[in-house]
Motif scaffolding. Sequence first.
Motif, short mmCIF file in Angstrom:
data_model
loop_
_atom_site.label_atom_id
_atom_site.label_comp_id
_atom_site.label_asym_id
_atom_site.label_seq_id
_atom_site.Cartn_x
_atom_site.Cartn_y
_atom_site.Cartn_z
N VAL A 34 14.49 -5.38 1.28
CA VAL A 34 14.16 -4.38 1.91
C VAL A 34 12.37 -4.16 1.87
O VAL A 34 12.04 -3.91 2.86
N TYR A 35 11.82 -4.55 0.75
CA TYR A 35 10.70 -4.26 0.44
C TYR A 35 10.02 -5.53 -0.30
O TYR A 35 9.67 -5.63 -1.27
N PRO A 36 9.78 -6.71 0.92
CA PRO A 36 9.33 -7.85 0.12
C PRO A 36 7.78 -7.66 -0.33
O PRO A 36 6.97 -6.67 0.22
N GLY A 37 7.10 -8.35 -1.34
CA GLY A 37 5.91 -8.12 -1.92
C GLY A 37 5.12 -8.92 -1.09
O GLY A 37 5.43 -9.48 0.04
N SER A 38 3.60 -9.12 -1.58
CA SER A 38 2.53 -9.75 -0.75
C SER A 38 2.46 -11.21 -0.87
O SER A 38 1.61 -11.74 -0.45
N GLY A 39 3.30 -11.73 -1.73
CA GLY A 39 3.14 -13.18 -2.11
C GLY A 39 2.20 -13.47 -3.08
O GLY A 39 1.80 -12.78 -3.97
N GLY A 40 1.83 -14.85 -3.06
CA GLY A 40 1.00 -15.15 -4.06
C GLY A 40 1.64 -15.10 -5.38
O GLY A 40 2.76 -15.40 -5.51
N SER A 41 0.81 -14.87 -6.49
CA SER A 41 1.46 -14.91 -7.94
C SER A 41 2.02 -13.42 -8.43
O SER A 41 2.42 -12.98 -9.33
N SER A 42 1.86 -12.46 -7.08
CA SER A 42 2.33 -11.00 -7.18
C SER A 42 3.95 -11.01 -7.33
O SER A 42 4.52 -12.23 -6.97
N GLN A 43 4.48 -9.89 -7.86
CA GLN A 43 5.96 -9.88 -7.83
C GLN A 43 6.63 -9.91 -6.49
O GLN A 43 5.85 -9.84 -5.28
N PHE A 88 -4.07 14.92 5.14
CA PHE A 88 -3.47 13.74 5.38
C PHE A 88 -3.00 13.47 6.73
O PHE A 88 -1.97 14.15 7.41
N MET A 89 -3.74 12.74 7.69
CA MET A 89 -3.52 12.72 9.05
C MET A 89 -2.52 11.75 9.19
O MET A 89 -1.67 12.11 9.94
N HIS A 90 -2.43 10.61 8.72
CA HIS A 90 -1.22 9.60 8.68
C HIS A 90 -0.71 8.74 7.40
O HIS A 90 -1.70 8.65 6.86
N ILE A 91 0.71 8.98 7.30
CA ILE A 91 1.18 8.24 5.98
C ILE A 91 2.22 7.33 6.68
O ILE A 91 3.14 7.67 7.22
N ASP A 92 2.00 5.98 6.20
CA ASP A 92 2.84 4.97 6.58
C ASP A 92 3.74 4.20 5.52
O ASP A 92 2.66 3.67 4.78
N VAL A 93 4.74 4.45 5.37
CA VAL A 93 5.40 3.66 3.97
C VAL A 93 6.10 2.34 4.38
O VAL A 93 6.78 2.16 5.39
N GLY A 94 5.64 1.23 3.97
CA GLY A 94 6.53 -0.08 4.12
C GLY A 94 6.44 -0.93 2.92
O GLY A 94 5.92 -0.62 1.85
N PRO A 95 6.82 -2.17 3.19
CA PRO A 95 6.88 -3.22 2.30
C PRO A 95 5.34 -3.69 1.72
O PRO A 95 4.27 -3.57 2.58
#
Length: 461
Positions: free
Chosen positions: A125-134, A151-158
Amino acid sequence: MLKYFSKEEVEKIARKVGFVQREGKLKAWQFLYLCAFSQLDVSKDTLVTMSANLSSKTKTLVSSQAIDQRLNSKAVEFLKEIFTRLLNNITLTNSNIPTVWDSHFNRIRIVDSTAFQIPEIYKSVYPGSGGSSQPSGIKIQLEYELKSGNFMHIDVGPGSGNDNTFGSKIKDTFKAGDLSLRDLGYFNFKDFEDMEDKKSFYLSRIKPNIAVYVRNENIEYLKNGQPRKSSIYKRLFLKDIANRMQEGQIKEIPDAFVGRTEKRRVRLVIYKLTQNQFKDRKEKVFKNAKKKGIKKSANTIDLMGITIYMTNIPNDILFTKQIHDIYSLRWQIELIFKIWKSVFHISSVKPVKIERFKCQLYGKLILLVLSSIVMFKMRSELLKKKKLETSEIKTAEIVHEYVEEMYFSFMIHSNNLKVLTRIYNCICKNGRKSHRKDKKTFFGILGVSYNHQEKGKNSAA
């Protein structure tokens, strides 16, 4: 604000999304308290602890199994709806901080993102950013308006989400007189063009690999009298310019053209970092590169000692020497993210079922939006009444301690003025911002009139 935080309105929203379908022991406003305002971590604390907390604070006895059953997809939908309504409908029109820039910039908009790792079980559902990260992560995009605290805009994502695409999502919201302060992740020629079309302003760092040109004084002409295209512009090599600059020096190229194909005319300002600033940047850049498993190019390393700004703000509005200071206002959004993580613990997550995790995530976001409103209101009132600049972090710590009491004042008591007054008095006594001689604060950069005392080597928290 009270409209969205009354028992009646909360229960109405719960029924609308299907979270509440019949009367039960656990009311919607109590569930909202549990996920957002109890100061428990829904994904970390045990179900028994949650049950005991509800019994202690609301006099409602609910089994741990019943709580677990309510942490479902409808609960997530309920919390998301509360969050969305808060974000879209609450404004602080009466809390704007007056600045010396008000005649030029109606709004000062800062966009940035924060990310944090979450358990691997959420990677689908929430893939990470790759590299050596989780392999699993959350990225939250935020656009913050500096003068009103909204807070004008908030967007929650992977965690794998792209910053650049978020910048394009919000382009239609710009109005004449807006100023957007953007970092490299949001550098986009099309966005800047759209802002200019709407008579708004931008100030952005420029990517090191962007080609920079000036008009060539010795243009070559073809036999038909037309200029040879390749001779109209002369390429500037920023590395050579940087080598000739002294640390702390600022140099402007007023009629620069950026981009190999776009040749966009801009003001270009180059700032040479001091030795300490260069050391801090180098450590941060290489740390992030190692974390992501990437190698920095030779050109990037050569240009690491300078910061290059691009803007369409005329010189008669923003002088060359002011650009670095104005851009440094972006630090305000970094402070917000620091508060989210260190004070409100948004990144504190343990592996539980996905619905339970989402309940914690959106519960925290509700808390952050409401707390931010209170924090900014208190800071603006202390400026107006006491001429004081208060610390963002100290104010957040104080408001955080009153969160539970504040929520019950909304839900149970018809008058919440008493708790807000106590928060105000506590911030007035303990929340004053420390100052350092060699560092301008938020108010100092904006030219806000206030009383302050130098605190020697104390940091500006």
